[in-house]
Design an enzyme around this catalytic site. Sequence first.
Site: not given
Ligand SMILES: *Cc1c(COP(=O)(O)O)cnc(C)c1O
Length: 397
Positions: A217, A248, A189
């Site tokens: 991602h 995302k 991330s």
């Molecule tokens: C953003 C993210 C999460 C969490 O996801 P949310 O739906 O925002 O809670 C989990 N793992 C990674 C690698 C992330 O970047």
Amino acid sequence: MVYLTPMPRQAFDDAFEADLAGIRAAGRWRELRRIEGPVDTWVTIDGMRVLALCSNNYLGLANHPGLAAAAARAAETYGVGAGASRLISGSLAIHRDLETRLARFEHTEAAVLFPTGYHANVGAITALVGRGDAVFSDQLNHASIIDGCRLSGAEVHVYPHADAGALDALLATRSTARRRLVVTDSVFSMDGDHAPLREICRVAGAHDAMVMVDEAHATGVEGPTGAGLVEALGLGDAVTVQMGTLGKALGAAGAFVAGSEALIALLVNRARSFIYTTALPPPVVAAVDAALDVVEREPERRARLATIAATLRARLAELGFEIPPGAGPIIPVITGSSERALAWSRGLLERGVFVQAIRPPTVPDGTARLRVTLMATHTDEDLAHAVAAFAALRDRL
Ligand SMILES: *Cc1c(COP(=O)(O)O)cnc(C)c1O
């Protein structure tokens, strides 16, 4: 009865202030910004229009009219909230239909929704391993994975970032653990680089360990149909647990775990962050369904994202910024110190570009950075504006 004298509220606040002073002194103070208007390539901050280069809205779907219309229709048809957890009265037909679609999307037998990616990671890891088991986690894994590992009660072994050889050696030392789980982000991330999934699967396979991949991602971004890096590498059969997020690239909210029928049934029965939480709201479920339509029908969004990411990486490197090797829409610009990351972020904002400074403890000490992220909907003019702002920043330095 013994009544204790209550501690005066001021004493609690004094303790909070002492904690906050420590956070400030460490350069780790964080503040929420007030961002106006729709989530788009440009946003308004403090009355100023700025180019947003820091969202995870990679495909530009968060304010897509098709998703908004689907959400509005679902609110009219089903209402706003699911009203209960899935195992009480909240398991609607649209939840099941979306799970079926996500399983097909991921080429797996089954899938289950979670309210967020954080819930999905904590729920899956704690359901799969516990006391007497061992979990092997990449050093740069997301905080939700770290928390899931800690909460599971399993022995946690952190291996050096993206180092399948070190993972192999660690697995060899823990051959007596009852169950072994290897867990990794597919696209990291804060660094944007890819886990060596082929090697990780080979090593895990040799040691009879399960593999869990967090595609937060990569969902909607990587792979021939946008299903993620596991799809891109053809590793579906080697991966036990595929986790993806819906907030995302898919522009809505929520997450899922995909895998075998048995895995999904186990999560429904044992993942506490699935069982003890309210089901996803119907408008969100409908928006995700509409997002999957766009991902299916408009592969050009993924292609555009890859193209402009390669362009911006090259331009920033030419300007002399430190860009670690990688590909894809997450471009770290290393500053080293937290102070410099904050100063650069402020400098860019003054030039109409919104980029967040990422500091420890989110990233290791000494590796503070700007985290530049792109959206498929950024125009060529947007890229030129970004490059000009970085060039002006460089000239000032
Ligand atoms: C953003 C993210 C999460 C969490 O996801 P949310 O739906 O925002 O809670 C989990 N793992 C990674 C690698 C992330 O970047």
